[in-house]
Design a protein around this motif. Structure first.
Motif, PDB file in Angstrom:
ATOM      1  N   GLY A 101       1.008  -1.163   0.049  1.00 53.07           N
ATOM      2  CA  GLY A 101       0.160  -0.076   0.017  1.00 53.07           C
ATOM      3  C   GLY A 101       0.911   1.080   0.100  1.00 53.07           C
ATOM      4  N   SER A 102       0.672   2.113   0.886  1.00 56.76           N
ATOM      5  CA  SER A 102       1.345   3.305   1.065  1.00 56.76           C
ATOM      6  C   SER A 102       2.919   3.064   1.471  1.00 56.76           C
ATOM      7  CB  SER A 102       0.637   4.255   2.211  1.00 56.76           C
ATOM      8  OG  SER A 102       0.792   3.817   3.591  1.00 56.76           O
ATOM      9  N   GLY A 103       3.218   1.831   1.794  1.00 56.04           N
ATOM     10  CA  GLY A 103       4.530   1.719   2.261  1.00 56.04           C
ATOM     11  C   GLY A 103       4.875   2.028   4.110  1.00 56.04           C
ATOM     12  N   ALA A 104       3.782   2.191   4.486  1.00 59.56           N
ATOM     13  CA  ALA A 104       3.951   2.536   6.064  1.00 59.56           C
ATOM     14  C   ALA A 104       4.426   1.449   6.893  1.00 59.56           C
ATOM     15  CB  ALA A 104       2.181   2.678   6.322  1.00 59.56           C
ATOM     16  N   LEU A 105       4.237   0.261   6.446  1.00 54.37           N
ATOM     17  CA  LEU A 105       4.711  -0.764   7.698  1.00 54.37           C
ATOM     18  C   LEU A 105       6.454  -0.900   7.295  1.00 54.37           C
ATOM     19  CD1 LEU A 105       1.555  -1.622   7.343  1.00 54.37           C
ATOM     20  CD2 LEU A 105       2.399  -3.885   7.634  1.00 54.37           C
ATOM     21  N   GLY A 106       6.701  -0.821   6.066  1.00 51.06           N
ATOM     22  CA  GLY A 106       7.989  -1.279   5.889  1.00 51.06           C
ATOM     23  C   GLY A 106       8.956   0.207   6.292  1.00 51.06           C
ATOM     24  N   ALA A 107       8.364   1.455   5.861  1.00 50.15           N
ATOM     25  CA  ALA A 107       8.900   2.508   6.478  1.00 50.15           C
ATOM     26  C   ALA A 107       9.234   2.747   7.860  1.00 50.15           C
ATOM     27  CB  ALA A 107       8.089   3.909   5.918  1.00 50.15           C
ATOM     28  N   VAL A 123       0.729  -4.796  -6.136  1.00 52.84           N
ATOM     29  CA  VAL A 123       0.337  -4.850  -7.433  1.00 52.84           C
ATOM     30  C   VAL A 123      -0.427  -3.578  -8.092  1.00 52.84           C
ATOM     31  CG1 VAL A 123      -2.132  -5.448  -6.645  1.00 52.84           C
ATOM     32  CG2 VAL A 123      -0.873  -6.437  -9.067  1.00 52.84           C
ATOM     33  N   ASP A 124      -0.651  -2.559  -7.079  1.00 52.51           N
ATOM     34  CA  ASP A 124      -1.627  -1.387  -7.685  1.00 52.51           C
ATOM     35  C   ASP A 124      -0.299  -0.248  -7.882  1.00 52.51           C
ATOM     36  OD1 ASP A 124      -3.071   0.780  -7.925  1.00 52.51           O
ATOM     37  OD2 ASP A 124      -3.611   0.805  -5.909  1.00 52.51           O
ATOM     38  N   PRO A 125      -0.420   0.205  -9.165  1.00 54.22           N
ATOM     39  CA  PRO A 125       0.609   1.403  -9.462  1.00 54.22           C
ATOM     40  C   PRO A 125       0.486   2.498  -8.706  1.00 54.22           C
ATOM     41  CG  PRO A 125      -0.358   0.489 -11.264  1.00 54.22           C
ATOM     42  CD  PRO A 125      -1.403  -0.202 -10.149  1.00 54.22           C
ATOM     43  N   ALA A 126      -0.651   2.989  -8.330  1.00 49.21           N
ATOM     44  CA  ALA A 126      -0.881   4.185  -7.470  1.00 49.21           C
ATOM     45  C   ALA A 126      -0.316   3.901  -6.107  1.00 49.21           C
ATOM     46  CB  ALA A 126      -2.365   4.529  -7.326  1.00 49.21           C
ATOM     47  N   ALA A 127      -0.504   2.610  -5.635  1.00 52.03           N
ATOM     48  CA  ALA A 127       0.070   2.353  -4.138  1.00 52.03           C
ATOM     49  C   ALA A 127       1.678   2.496  -4.337  1.00 52.03           C
ATOM     50  CB  ALA A 127      -0.296   0.939  -3.691  1.00 52.03           C
ATOM     51  N   VAL A 128       2.127   1.823  -5.414  1.00 48.71           N
ATOM     52  CA  VAL A 128       3.575   1.865  -5.620  1.00 48.71           C
ATOM     53  C   VAL A 128       3.977   3.205  -5.639  1.00 48.71           C
ATOM     54  CG1 VAL A 128       5.443   1.161  -7.107  1.00 48.71           C
ATOM     55  CG2 VAL A 128       3.710  -0.449  -6.729  1.00 48.71           C
ATOM     56  N   ALA A 129       3.439   4.151  -6.295  1.00 49.12           N
ATOM     57  CA  ALA A 129       3.936   5.615  -6.467  1.00 49.12           C
ATOM     58  C   ALA A 129       4.006   6.192  -5.145  1.00 49.12           C
ATOM     59  CB  ALA A 129       3.224   6.229  -7.350  1.00 49.12           C
ATOM     60  N   CYS A 130       2.911   6.047  -4.268  1.00 50.02           N
ATOM     61  CA  CYS A 130       2.971   6.719  -3.120  1.00 50.02           C
ATOM     62  C   CYS A 130       3.879   5.914  -2.181  1.00 50.02           C
ATOM     63  CB  CYS A 130       1.296   5.947  -2.385  1.00 50.02           C
ATOM     64  SG  CYS A 130       1.144   6.933  -0.835  1.00 50.02           S
ATOM     65  N   ALA A 131       4.178   4.723  -2.226  1.00 51.39           N
ATOM     66  CA  ALA A 131       5.116   4.062  -1.221  1.00 51.39           C
ATOM     67  C   ALA A 131       6.623   4.570  -1.446  1.00 51.39           C
ATOM     68  CB  ALA A 131       5.011   2.467  -0.985  1.00 51.39           C
ATOM     69  N   ARG A 132       6.982   4.579  -2.830  1.00 51.33           N
ATOM     70  CA  ARG A 132       8.162   4.971  -3.142  1.00 51.33           C
ATOM     71  C   ARG A 132       8.431   6.618  -2.595  1.00 51.33           C
ATOM     72  NH1 ARG A 132       7.740   3.006  -9.393  1.00 51.33           N
ATOM     73  NH2 ARG A 132       9.088   0.826  -8.749  1.00 51.33           N
ATOM     74  N   ARG A 133       7.533   7.390  -2.259  1.00 50.65           N
ATOM     75  CA  ARG A 133       7.805   8.442  -1.621  1.00 50.65           C
ATOM     76  C   ARG A 133       7.934   8.473  -0.170  1.00 50.65           C
ATOM     77  NH1 ARG A 133       2.259  11.265  -2.916  1.00 50.65           N
ATOM     78  NH2 ARG A 133       2.876  12.714  -1.161  1.00 50.65           N
ATOM     79  N   ASN A 134       7.064   7.408   0.349  1.00 52.15           N
ATOM     80  CA  ASN A 134       7.382   7.249   1.802  1.00 52.15           C
ATOM     81  C   ASN A 134       8.424   6.354   2.091  1.00 52.15           C
ATOM     82  OD1 ASN A 134       4.761   8.379   2.810  1.00 52.15           O
ATOM     83  ND2 ASN A 134       3.820   6.886   2.000  1.00 52.15           N
ATOM     84  N   VAL A 135       8.827   5.592   1.562  1.00 54.19           N
ATOM     85  CA  VAL A 135      10.191   4.848   1.592  1.00 54.19           C
ATOM     86  C   VAL A 135      11.402   5.571   1.386  1.00 54.19           C
ATOM     87  CG1 VAL A 135      11.499   2.647   1.003  1.00 54.19           C
ATOM     88  CG2 VAL A 135       9.053   2.669   1.256  1.00 54.19           C
TER      89      VAL A 135
END
Length: 261
Positions: A101-107, A123-135
């Motif tokens: 998702g947003s990458g919250a857990l990993g971050a 698998v969701d491109p929108a989530a990947v784009a968001c996660a890249r910002r957070n990670v």
């Protein structure tokens, strides 16, 4: 802004059915740049948009996590999963955040442990784009379906595998609050006929990716625990269940054979 403005915002939120109107008003007032911005933000919230999508972020694990429109909002109860993972690993751990998702857990886990090798995937491109910002520079984010998204070189090396899989049964998605069912991607919510379809796919291949003694951690509902534990054990992992009554959180931990098991 004046106290009367805060009271007005609270009244509008309460009328719309917001349970935590006072807290939400505080967040909106702090985020608004001026009166016009505040009015627009309150209007979006009153229309049913999740607060986190209105302001663009969620607080999670002591971090401010960016949450883009349509992306799954990290739940506060899931902080328990991160804390449990942090208690099982240390600096230098190889960490994978599946269904990130947003990458919250990993971050959040990377922030708690310090130096880690972090990989997140969705698998969701929108989530990947968001996660890249957070990670950010703390790790790498990959797009794809579960393990297919990961670099092959991770096989047999993962110390902590976080899998915040969707676990709502398909026939119950319609019963979710409108904030979730209308504004979050269905792929992040729908776990199939009994809610455990994605989880079974994760567990069956987990032993290939986990290091000796590596752990798989995922959240599930209390009533799904017996079936979830069965799936973990069927994959050859030792299973245990941990709970946090205050957060109403249930986490299953699967441990691969080997040192640390």
């Amino acid at each position: 802004m004046p106290l009367t403005v805060h009271s007005t915002v609270v009244q509008r939120l309460r009328a719309a059915g917001c349970v935590f109107a006072e807290d939400e008003a505080d967040v909106l007032l702090a985020a608004a740049s001026d009166a016009g911005d505040l009015d627009a933000m309150v209007a979006r919230r009153v229309s049913g948009l999740p607060l986190e999508h209105v302001v663009g972020w969620a607080e999670f694990g002591g971090l401010r996590i960016a949450v883009d429109p349509g992306v799954f909002v990290p739940r506060r109860r899931t902080e328990f999963l991160v804390r449990e993972a942090a208690s099982l690993a240390g600096p230098g751990a190889v960490v994978v955040d599946l269904c990130c998702g947003s990458g919250a857990l990993g971050a959040a886990l990377a922030a708690a442990l310090g130096r880690v090798e972090l990989h997140a995937a969705d698998v969701d491109p929108a989530a990947v784009a968001c996660a890249r910002r957070n990670v950010g520079s703390a790790g790498r984010v990959h797009e794809g379906d579960l393990y297919a998204a990961l670099p092959g070189g991770l096989a047999g090396r993962v110390d902590v595998l976080l899998a915040n899989v969707p676990y709502v049964p398909s026939h119950e998605v319609a019963l979710l609050p409108s904030e979730a069912r209308e504004h979050e991607a269905r792929v992040a919510l729908d776990g199939g006929s009994d809610g455990l379809d994605v989880l079974r796919r994760v567990t069956v291949d987990a032993p290939r990716w986990l290091a000796p003694g590596g752990r798989l951690l995922f959240e599930t509902s209390e009533r799904q625990v017996p079936a979830a534990v069965t799936a973990v054990r069927a994959a050859g992992l030792a299973a245990r269940v941990v709970t946090d009554e205050e957060l109403y959180a249930t986490v299953v931990v699967g441990t691969a054979a080997g040192v640390g098991g």
